[in-house]
Design a protein around this motif. Sequence first.
Motif, mmCIF file in Angstrom:
data_model
loop_
_atom_site.group_PDB
_atom_site.id
_atom_site.type_symbol
_atom_site.label_atom_id
_atom_site.label_comp_id
_atom_site.label_asym_id
_atom_site.label_seq_id
_atom_site.Cartn_x
_atom_site.Cartn_y
_atom_site.Cartn_z
ATOM 1 N N PRO A 272 0.902 -1.236 -0.221
ATOM 2 C CA PRO A 272 -0.078 -0.008 0.063
ATOM 3 C C PRO A 272 0.721 1.342 0.031
ATOM 4 N N HIS A 273 2.347 1.212 0.359
ATOM 5 C CA HIS A 273 3.023 2.378 0.395
ATOM 6 C C HIS A 273 4.333 1.776 0.177
ATOM 7 N N PRO A 274 5.157 2.782 -0.217
ATOM 8 C CA PRO A 274 6.445 2.302 -0.562
ATOM 9 C C PRO A 274 7.570 1.971 0.683
ATOM 10 N N LYS A 275 6.834 2.338 1.803
ATOM 11 C CA LYS A 275 7.814 1.905 3.076
ATOM 12 C C LYS A 275 7.077 0.806 3.764
ATOM 13 N N SER A 276 5.889 -0.001 3.017
ATOM 14 C CA SER A 276 5.395 -0.932 3.585
ATOM 15 C C SER A 276 5.994 -2.391 3.249
ATOM 16 N N MET A 277 5.782 -3.388 3.767
ATOM 17 C CA MET A 277 6.050 -4.673 3.225
ATOM 18 C C MET A 277 5.197 -4.925 2.130
ATOM 19 N N THR A 278 5.661 -5.973 1.378
ATOM 20 C CA THR A 278 4.622 -6.438 0.246
ATOM 21 C C THR A 278 3.643 -7.277 1.101
ATOM 22 N N LEU A 279 2.563 -7.579 0.405
ATOM 23 C CA LEU A 279 1.651 -8.529 0.878
ATOM 24 C C LEU A 279 2.394 -9.946 1.134
ATOM 25 N N LYS A 280 3.165 -10.652 0.488
ATOM 26 C CA LYS A 280 3.837 -11.767 0.424
ATOM 27 C C LYS A 280 4.598 -11.512 1.699
ATOM 28 N N GLN A 281 5.433 -10.432 2.062
ATOM 29 C CA GLN A 281 6.561 -10.393 2.928
ATOM 30 C C GLN A 281 5.626 -10.423 4.273
ATOM 31 N N LEU A 282 4.528 -9.663 4.413
ATOM 32 C CA LEU A 282 3.795 -9.518 5.500
ATOM 33 C C LEU A 282 3.030 -10.834 5.967
ATOM 34 N N ALA A 283 2.541 -11.588 4.946
ATOM 35 C CA ALA A 283 1.736 -12.679 5.271
ATOM 36 C C ALA A 283 2.782 -13.695 5.597
ATOM 37 N N THR A 284 3.985 -13.952 4.990
ATOM 38 C CA THR A 284 5.167 -14.727 5.351
ATOM 39 C C THR A 284 5.308 -14.633 6.956
ATOM 40 N N ALA B 149 1.522 -10.514 20.751
ATOM 41 C CA ALA B 149 1.479 -9.045 20.622
ATOM 42 C C ALA B 149 1.955 -8.931 19.034
ATOM 43 N N GLN B 150 2.806 -9.545 18.478
ATOM 44 C CA GLN B 150 3.240 -9.425 17.146
ATOM 45 C C GLN B 150 2.412 -10.145 16.272
ATOM 46 N N THR B 151 1.705 -11.070 16.836
ATOM 47 C CA THR B 151 0.706 -11.774 15.671
ATOM 48 C C THR B 151 -0.342 -10.913 15.861
ATOM 49 N N ILE B 152 -0.891 -10.451 16.669
ATOM 50 C CA ILE B 152 -2.318 -9.472 16.556
ATOM 51 C C ILE B 152 -1.786 -8.172 15.667
ATOM 52 N N HIS B 153 -1.003 -7.580 15.813
ATOM 53 C CA HIS B 153 -0.454 -6.558 15.222
ATOM 54 C C HIS B 153 -0.302 -6.609 13.635
ATOM 55 N N HIS B 154 0.455 -7.619 13.497
ATOM 56 C CA HIS B 154 0.635 -7.694 11.912
ATOM 57 C C HIS B 154 -0.551 -8.538 11.308
ATOM 58 N N ARG B 155 -1.227 -9.174 12.099
ATOM 59 C CA ARG B 155 -2.527 -9.628 11.706
ATOM 60 C C ARG B 155 -3.580 -8.551 11.394
ATOM 61 N N ALA B 156 -3.522 -7.517 12.146
ATOM 62 C CA ALA B 156 -4.180 -6.325 11.749
ATOM 63 C C ALA B 156 -3.729 -5.676 10.573
ATOM 64 N N GLN B 157 -2.574 -5.460 10.560
ATOM 65 C CA GLN B 157 -1.942 -4.909 8.985
ATOM 66 C C GLN B 157 -2.524 -5.539 7.942
ATOM 67 N N LEU B 158 -2.348 -7.077 8.152
ATOM 68 C CA LEU B 158 -2.874 -7.852 6.925
ATOM 69 C C LEU B 158 -4.183 -7.404 6.581
ATOM 70 N N GLY B 159 -5.147 -7.186 7.854
ATOM 71 C CA GLY B 159 -6.549 -7.037 7.560
ATOM 72 C C GLY B 159 -6.573 -5.659 6.685
ATOM 73 N N VAL B 160 -5.845 -4.677 7.062
ATOM 74 C CA VAL B 160 -5.903 -3.332 6.271
ATOM 75 C C VAL B 160 -5.395 -3.508 4.894
ATOM 76 N N PHE B 161 -4.408 -4.379 4.690
ATOM 77 C CA PHE B 161 -3.911 -4.544 3.305
ATOM 78 C C PHE B 161 -5.195 -5.345 2.448
ATOM 79 N N LEU B 162 -5.603 -6.196 3.184
ATOM 80 C CA LEU B 162 -6.845 -6.864 2.354
ATOM 81 C C LEU B 162 -7.884 -6.121 2.126
ATOM 82 N N ARG B 163 -8.402 -5.095 3.140
ATOM 83 C CA ARG B 163 -9.394 -4.208 2.817
ATOM 84 C C ARG B 163 -8.919 -3.308 1.773
ATOM 85 N N LEU B 164 -7.744 -3.120 1.515
ATOM 86 C CA LEU B 164 -7.458 -1.968 0.535
ATOM 87 C C LEU B 164 -7.801 -2.680 -0.881
ATOM 88 N N LEU B 165 -7.496 -3.996 -0.718
ATOM 89 C CA LEU B 165 -7.731 -4.769 -1.977
ATOM 90 C C LEU B 165 -9.027 -5.335 -2.258
#
Length: 164
Positions: free
Chosen positions: A34-46, A132-148
Amino acid sequence: MDIIKELLTELESEGAITRKMLALVPEDRFDWAPHPKSMTLKQLATHLAEIPSWYALAVDQDELDFNEGAYQPTSIANSAELLALFEKSYQAGKAALQRLPEAALDKPWVMRGGDAVYLDTTKYGMVRHAFAQTIHHRAQLGVFLRLLDIPIPGSYGPSADEMG
């Protein structure tokens, strides 16, 4: 209170939610961010799929030093490999928590990059950090998916998509 039993119950609950989210990741959008400073969807999901294996790091090691090269992100090629990575990580994490003696929970644990200390805690603190990392990154993934425009499942109750 049986802390290990409580952690295993939490792992099961968080694992079910994470599994639902990872199953929605479209492999044809793996390179999207979603942004140049963001991980790619693959990086985040992995990354999210690997986090349950961190419980084994907490149990089996007293330190993780990224500068020593012991940790390298897993490479995946498709959705099936992503889900298989999560299942492997989940099972490794669960097995680690099952063998963790409660008396070891207060042993020191450190995450570093050479001299730079990122986390100075206990084994219990590292386990909590992984949750905490699971919850944090899962929330990020939710935003990524919502934007898609991918409908999001509920995590701790129904999502707006499930409410209609």
